[in-house]
Design an enzyme around this catalytic site. Structure first.
Site, short mmCIF file in Angstrom:
data_model
loop_
_atom_site.label_atom_id
_atom_site.label_comp_id
_atom_site.label_asym_id
_atom_site.label_seq_id
_atom_site.Cartn_x
_atom_site.Cartn_y
_atom_site.Cartn_z
N GLY A 51 -1.80 -0.21 1.30
CA GLY A 51 -3.24 -0.15 1.04
C GLY A 51 -3.97 0.41 2.25
O GLY A 51 -3.42 0.44 3.35
N CYS A 78 4.25 -1.51 3.86
CA CYS A 78 3.12 -1.01 4.62
C CYS A 78 2.05 -2.11 4.79
O CYS A 78 2.26 -3.06 5.52
CB CYS A 78 2.58 0.27 3.98
SG CYS A 78 1.57 1.22 5.11
N TYR A 79 0.93 -2.06 4.06
CA TYR A 79 -0.07 -3.14 4.15
C TYR A 79 0.57 -4.48 3.74
O TYR A 79 0.34 -5.52 4.37
CB TYR A 79 -1.26 -2.81 3.25
CG TYR A 79 -2.40 -3.80 3.34
CD1 TYR A 79 -3.33 -3.71 4.36
CD2 TYR A 79 -2.54 -4.81 2.40
CE1 TYR A 79 -4.38 -4.62 4.44
CE2 TYR A 79 -3.58 -5.73 2.47
CZ TYR A 79 -4.50 -5.62 3.50
OH TYR A 79 -5.53 -6.52 3.58
N HIS A 167 7.12 3.83 3.52
CA HIS A 167 7.09 3.84 2.06
C HIS A 167 8.47 4.18 1.50
O HIS A 167 8.92 5.32 1.62
CB HIS A 167 6.05 4.84 1.57
CG HIS A 167 4.65 4.38 1.85
ND1 HIS A 167 3.97 3.53 1.00
CD2 HIS A 167 3.84 4.58 2.90
CE1 HIS A 167 2.79 3.25 1.51
NE2 HIS A 167 2.67 3.88 2.67
N GLU A 169 9.16 4.15 -1.62
CA GLU A 169 9.01 4.64 -2.99
C GLU A 169 8.89 6.16 -3.08
O GLU A 169 8.95 6.70 -4.17
CB GLU A 169 7.78 3.97 -3.65
CG GLU A 169 6.43 4.26 -3.00
CD GLU A 169 6.10 3.33 -1.82
OE1 GLU A 169 7.02 2.94 -1.10
OE2 GLU A 169 4.90 3.03 -1.62
N ASP A 224 1.04 19.76 -17.74
CA ASP A 224 0.53 18.47 -18.23
C ASP A 224 -0.19 18.60 -19.57
O ASP A 224 0.08 17.85 -20.51
CB ASP A 224 -0.43 17.84 -17.22
CG ASP A 224 0.13 17.86 -15.82
OD1 ASP A 224 1.35 17.90 -15.70
OD2 ASP A 224 -0.67 17.84 -14.87
N LYS A 370 4.44 14.10 -12.54
CA LYS A 370 4.84 15.42 -13.02
C LYS A 370 6.30 15.47 -13.48
O LYS A 370 6.61 16.04 -14.52
CB LYS A 370 4.62 16.41 -11.88
CG LYS A 370 4.80 17.85 -12.25
CD LYS A 370 3.66 18.40 -13.07
CE LYS A 370 2.46 18.68 -12.22
NZ LYS A 370 1.29 19.10 -13.00
#
Ligand code: XMP
Length: 611
Positions: A51, A78-79, A167, A169, A224, A370
């Site tokens: 965050g 992280c946060y 991170h 992810e 998209d 995407k």
């Protein structure tokens, strides 16, 4: 179905985290950061997201401390990491060196989250933080460190609590998936989620949502909205979908014809093309602020849709507005409670938000990234040349053409002495010189928006000639510079002669002449990428037109921005060198341009587009 809970502290990457868990076939849900421990008892694992806030700031989002007594495995990122450090008696402070982008992680203890890793192994991770844990919390041990972050991964195996500063992810954390998989193993979950089931559920959901209405879909010809178009037609039938492609004037060269042909080839015959370029140029006259440009463009899409609906006598009560919004559009526009706005994507302007609240908008791929949209496209039978096109933003070349006000803004010409000293002291062998450019671009640092200057970097000679090794060194220099100096958020390398003077060209708005110049340059750029075989390896390759005149010339400059990515939330610079790059520079030099630059900035700290 077993579930993992993700408490959202507002990171740009929270949703990606949820998606990464699902990509490992485990169902995950994003919950409010203030969710009470009593509501989390049914979950098999809890993740505290990143965050933009600082844990020590008054009013910053906190965690219910009772969750640590639930005896459920917990992962902090992280946060979230800093919340765990604070909760267990460690210390969090503003870091001396901020870290944005690539860092090398060294494993010191291969237990729990790092099962299967080797001690002393080094692996690339992606950082984006200004605060640091400076004291290890009670009961925790260090599992891995980076040069600037001692407690990069910490863990308390008895309590099954792990916590990391970077991170895991994002695709650029090379072994992040292994770490996440280890966490899921620690959670002892069942693996029973997949994308085909998601598609089947989505089709049912669309039918319920649309009910007896019809959908007016704004199509851009990109991946998209094409997938959204095909998905809507499959769910409710072609006769209930009105697809309209707006030619804003900011499309790539010959794009309208190409999109029409491509859609026809997949059986979508009923595309309506609206020629709107005059309207767009008129509406954007005198506007130079990036966010203002985005708002005007987004609003005009809606005005045009209104006009066309009226002309066709469509009863607004019978129609929903359809958009091919994907998840990064929402999160970058500040779409969740604790998150910051990085940029307002064209499909997230205020008027759209209002329509969404009234239940008048349908966005069939809004939860996807995407790469998932492309997979859904494949499942729906769309041809690969359509699915594999480079992403292109809705506002098109308008956000790749930087504009300037009529008068010189304050603080435009900044001294570069300190930066030159830094380069001289730290990289004497590279013989680099630098100059802060008098323009600004958008960046994302520590989950927040920045709007700062790019730094022009010069090699001592004609720069388009450099070895791969030299290029990698330059990328490291770029990361060091953006970590160290907060006046800049990008580094661009001059591909022509060294730049000694960059002059801002004032009062540059969006005009047909400027767009046409960029279209021509962009066509050369893309053609060269295709011919040299790089196009399919590159994820996206914006070419940016910047109103800076170099070394006393009078023309504008362009910046090449080829990047690698998986889902646009992080990106790294795609390397081009040798004869390909020389050919590109040679061909672009024939246009009325002064500087030609190569953007050496990863995301973070830069965003992919410049505005
Ligand atoms: P950034 O520049 O934020 O972009 O790193 C992430 C991805 O989103 C695309 N993008 C947009 N797409 N409407 C869109 O449909 C927009 O307003 C918009 N702005 C950025 C960008 O091209 C990249 O793929």
């Amino acid at each position: 179905m077993d579930k993992i809970a993700i408490l959202d502290y507002g990171s740009q990457l929270t949703h990606l985290l949820a998606t990464e868990v699902r990509r490992l076939n485990v169902y995950s849900e994003i919950l409010d950061s203030e969710t009470k421990a009593s509501d989390l008892a049914g979950y098999k694992g809890i993740i505290l997201s990143g965050g933009p806030s600082s844990v020590y700031d008054e009013g910053s989002p906190q965690v219910d401390p009772e969750i640590f007594n639930l005896n459920i495995p917990i992962l902090g990122i992280c946060y979230g990491h800093q919340l765990i450090v604070q909760a267990f008696g460690g210390k969090v402070e503003s870091g001396l060196v901020k870290e944005y982008g690539k860092a090398s992680l060294k494993i010191v203890n291969n237990i729990g989250l790092l099962e299967g890793f080797s001690v002393n192994e080094e692996t690339q991770v992606w950082m984006s933080h200004g605060d640091d844990a400076t004291k290890l919390p009670d009961g925790f041990q260090t599992l891995a460190s980076t040069k600037d972050c001692e407690f990069a991964i910490i863990g308390n195996p008895e309590r099954k609590i792990y916590s990391l500063q970077f991170h895991l992810e994002v695709a650029h954390t090379v072994k992040g998936k292994e770490m996440l998989a280890n966490f899921l193993k620690i959670c002892n979950v069942s693996y029973d989620w997949n994308l085909q089931d998601y598609l089947d559920q989505k089709i049912q959901e669309i039918r319920r949502e649309v009910a007896d209405k019809k959908v007016f879909l704004l199509v851009s010809g990109g991946v998209d909205s094409t997938v959204a178009f095909a998905l809507l037609e499959k769910a409710i039938g072609a006769d209930k979908v009105y697809g309209m492609f707006v030619d804003t004037g900011f499309l790539r060269k010959k794009e309208v014809e190409q999109v029409e042909a491509a859609l026809k080839s997949i059986g979508i015959e009923d595309l309506n093309v609206y020629r709107g370029s005059n309207q767009y140029f008129t509406a954007l006259e005198g506007i130079y602020d990036p966010e203002e440009k985005r708002r005007v463009i987004g609003d005009l899409f809606l005005d045009i849709q209104d006009t066309v609906s009226r002309d066709l006598n469509l009863n607004p009560a019978d129609w929903l507005l359809g958009q091919g919004t994907i998840y990064p559009d929402t999160i970058e526009s500040g779409g969740t409670k604790n998150s910051q706005k990085i940029k307002t994507h064209h499909n997230r302007v205020e008027r759209i938000e209002e329509l969404i609240k009234q239940g008048k908008v349908i966005e069939p791929v809004k939860d996807l990234y995407k790469d998932e949209v492309r997979q859904i496209g494949k499942l729906l039978g769309l041809p690969s040349e359509m699915i594999e096109r480079h992403p292109f933003p809705g506002p098109g070349l308008a956000v790749r053409t930087l504009c300037t006000p009529p008068n010189l803004p304050e603080g435009t010409n900044l001294a570069s002495t300190e930066i030159n000293n830094f380069l001289h002291n730290n990289y004497p062998e590279l013989n680099l010189s630098a100059l802060i450019a008098p323009i600004k671009s958008v960046g994302v640092q520590g989950d927040g928006r920045t709007y700062r200057h790019p730094l022009i970097l010069n090699l001592p000679t004609m720069s388009a000639v450099f070895s791969d090794e030299q290029f990698n060194q330059l990328l490291d220099v770029s990361t060091a510079l953006t970590n160290q100096f907060n006046t800049i958020n990008r580094v661009i390398l001059s591909l022509k002669e060294p730049v000694s003077n960059a002059e801002l060209i004032l009062a540059q708005y969006l005009t047909p002449e400027r767009i046409s110049l960029l279209q021509n340059a962009d066509a050369i750029w893309n053609e060269e990428l295709k011919q040299s075989g790089h196009y399919t390896k590159i994820w996206q390759a914006p070419l940016v037109l910047a109103p800076i005149a170099i070394n006393g010339e009078k023309f504008e400059s362009v910046i090449l921005r080829p990047i690698s990515s998986k889902e646009a939330m992080t990106a790294d610079v795609y390397p081009l060198s040798g004869s390909t790059l020389q050919e590109i520079v040679y061909k672009l030099s024939k246009l009325e341009l002064s500087g030609i630059f190569y953007d050496l900035t990863h995301k973070p700290p830069g965003t992919i587009e410049w505005e």
